[in-house]
Design a protein around this motif. Sequence first.
Motif, short mmCIF file in Angstrom:
data_model
loop_
_atom_site.label_atom_id
_atom_site.label_comp_id
_atom_site.label_asym_id
_atom_site.label_seq_id
_atom_site.Cartn_x
_atom_site.Cartn_y
_atom_site.Cartn_z
N ILE A 95 0.86 -1.18 0.00
CA ILE A 95 0.00 0.00 0.00
C ILE A 95 0.90 1.22 0.00
O ILE A 95 1.76 1.38 0.88
CB ILE A 95 -0.93 0.01 1.23
N HIS A 96 0.72 2.10 -0.98
CA HIS A 96 1.60 3.24 -1.17
C HIS A 96 0.82 4.55 -1.11
O HIS A 96 -0.42 4.55 -1.17
CB HIS A 96 2.33 3.12 -2.51
N LEU A 97 1.53 5.64 -1.01
CA LEU A 97 0.88 6.95 -0.89
C LEU A 97 0.05 7.29 -2.12
O LEU A 97 -1.08 7.79 -2.01
CB LEU A 97 1.92 8.05 -0.65
N PHE A 98 0.59 7.02 -3.31
CA PHE A 98 -0.09 7.41 -4.54
C PHE A 98 -0.34 6.22 -5.46
O PHE A 98 -0.33 6.34 -6.67
CB PHE A 98 0.73 8.49 -5.27
N GLY A 99 -0.57 5.07 -4.87
CA GLY A 99 -0.94 3.90 -5.65
C GLY A 99 0.25 3.12 -6.17
O GLY A 99 1.40 3.43 -5.89
N ASN A 100 -0.06 2.12 -6.96
CA ASN A 100 0.95 1.21 -7.44
C ASN A 100 0.59 0.74 -8.85
O ASN A 100 -0.58 0.47 -9.15
CB ASN A 100 1.05 0.00 -6.51
N ILE A 144 -7.59 1.87 -2.39
CA ILE A 144 -6.42 1.92 -1.51
C ILE A 144 -5.17 1.38 -2.20
O ILE A 144 -4.11 2.00 -2.14
CB ILE A 144 -6.71 1.13 -0.21
N VAL A 145 -5.29 0.22 -2.86
CA VAL A 145 -4.12 -0.42 -3.45
C VAL A 145 -3.70 0.26 -4.75
O VAL A 145 -2.52 0.56 -4.96
CB VAL A 145 -4.38 -1.92 -3.69
N GLU A 146 -4.66 0.52 -5.64
CA GLU A 146 -4.32 1.05 -6.96
C GLU A 146 -4.19 2.57 -6.98
O GLU A 146 -3.43 3.11 -7.79
CB GLU A 146 -5.39 0.61 -7.97
N ARG A 147 -4.92 3.27 -6.12
CA ARG A 147 -4.88 4.75 -6.14
C ARG A 147 -4.11 5.34 -4.97
O ARG A 147 -3.71 6.51 -5.03
CB ARG A 147 -6.31 5.32 -6.16
N TYR A 204 -0.78 -4.62 8.99
CA TYR A 204 -0.07 -4.53 7.71
C TYR A 204 1.41 -4.83 7.89
O TYR A 204 2.03 -5.54 7.09
CB TYR A 204 -0.26 -3.13 7.12
N HIS A 205 2.00 -4.30 8.96
CA HIS A 205 3.43 -4.54 9.20
C HIS A 205 3.71 -5.94 9.73
O HIS A 205 4.86 -6.38 9.71
CB HIS A 205 3.97 -3.48 10.15
#
Length: 566
Positions: free
Chosen positions: A298-303, A334-337, A431-432
């Motif tokens: 999960i990233h700040l601006f998607g993946n 959450i995952v893509e965006r 998550y961690h």
Amino acid sequence: MREKNMVERFLEQEKLVLGIYGFYYLTLLINGTSLVNRFGFMPVILKINRLACFAFFIIESLYLLYDFYKERKEKQFSIQDIIFSVLLIALVMASLINYKVTGGYQFVMMVLLAIVLSRYPLKHVAGVTAGILLGVGLFIPLLSSFGLIDNYLTFRDADSGVTRFAVGFGYSATVSSIVGFASLYYVYIKKMDLSWKDLMIIEMASLATYFITDTRTYFLMVQLLLVLVVIKKTPFMEWVRPILLWGEKAFVFLFALVPVGTLLMTLCYRLGGIFFRLNDILSRRLSFVYGNIVNNGIHLFGNHMKTYGYDALHYNVSEVFGSNFIDSGYMQLIVERGIIISILMLILISAGLIAFYKREKHHEIFVMFMILMLSCITSGLMSNASLVLVFTLSSLRAFRGKPLLKGAQKIGSCIVLGCVVIMMVVSTIEYHRMNRNVMIIHPDEYTINLKHSFGMEEYYVKDGMLYCKGWYVLDRHGSTPKTKMTVVLRAKKSNLYYKMDTTLSKRDDVNDYYQKRIQNPQSYKYSGFEASLDVSKMIPDTYMTYIYYETGNLKVLDPVEHNIYL
């Protein structure tokens, strides 16, 4: 009020804007049909048309920004209005960054469309959307039934054996979602005041779609829709009304818990117990999404990730590598965006719901309720047919200059916000704690070789370690050396790959056996293997066995017929 020039009047023509929106939406739907495979030029033409529409809505959005700047000098805006304007600008900027990260402009277009379409009556926007859905939903299956385009036979998943017709679309669930969304928007346009004839037509369309495609989710949504319409036509409505109003209020003010709860529930899949049972009820949606989070993070601006499901276009991939399609609108967000866009969307949608509630817009809230609750287990919010963001911005636009929360509502909202923060903290901890020691698989980087012989002689678990022993021989050896041979396990439910520590050995017995039984006997330097893996943190599942090796410039991931049960 200032007088607008000819260009401004042209850009504000409702019929022009809604017409171009309808054309853009039509190209999106056609892109998901078998027409794109029947005619090779079709994808290029559709993409050019979509890009032209994209350019038009960019111009429209820039004009609205200019108009807002001019309007600011004539009207006074409250701090609340300024805050929401800043949030909207931040959403646009974040979507542009997401475009840079992922390379896809679909979400940028969704935001721009919502900004532009929110100026017009929601009834008109929903009418155009329902009309396009209805037209495509009738025309494409008709072409398919006449044999003019392909009617794909798709599978529910790789090993269920359940087949479903796609009736001219790429996947069977597409036509079901079209019927579901078209019915929802039609009921909204009619303000739930439908004739018995309308009810029968919708029910027959829903039943026919269900029997052909075996897709339950949108079928059940339509049934709930029709039950409420029927109740409204009877005296029972007076008894049910207080319950519905109470439920509406609870949904509006507690909505923020739904997407965060979906995330937390997905991350807790690894804990087993009730989450395993819930995963089975939801057709393995939790495990699929959990695997996606492990693989992509999960990233700040998607993946940037290539999705492939059990549709006709990707089944050759998903049959071997499993599906990685995220069947949840919130988890797609959450995952893509990314986290930033998800938070901004959560704030804006919550505010839009409250603004509708303040204005007693019950039908608008009902539409958003249906889509947002479905987003837990379907694409819903992120679907091409979703108008949630349009409804949200229209609600905030109409409520401009008025306080959103007063008195006890502020206290209640603070309590909900506190619950959201607590759930986010727990989600971060979970998550961690995820086991990220997995092998990341991108199917387009691998090839498959099914010409082999394999034998798993034994496997056992001891002190949290899995040990296995066996042999693997290629029936056609070839001249290129095979290197980095490794045993790989894939979790059946979550599609997570684990690379085992593999030691190769020379097996004279296997070599002698195949010297006598293959047409062109060759000597295999290494045919035996012993492999081990720490399974103490792995989720109980059925693990399918693969053999990975490299030959020249090729990476080969070879599925073998053996399962390991942990």
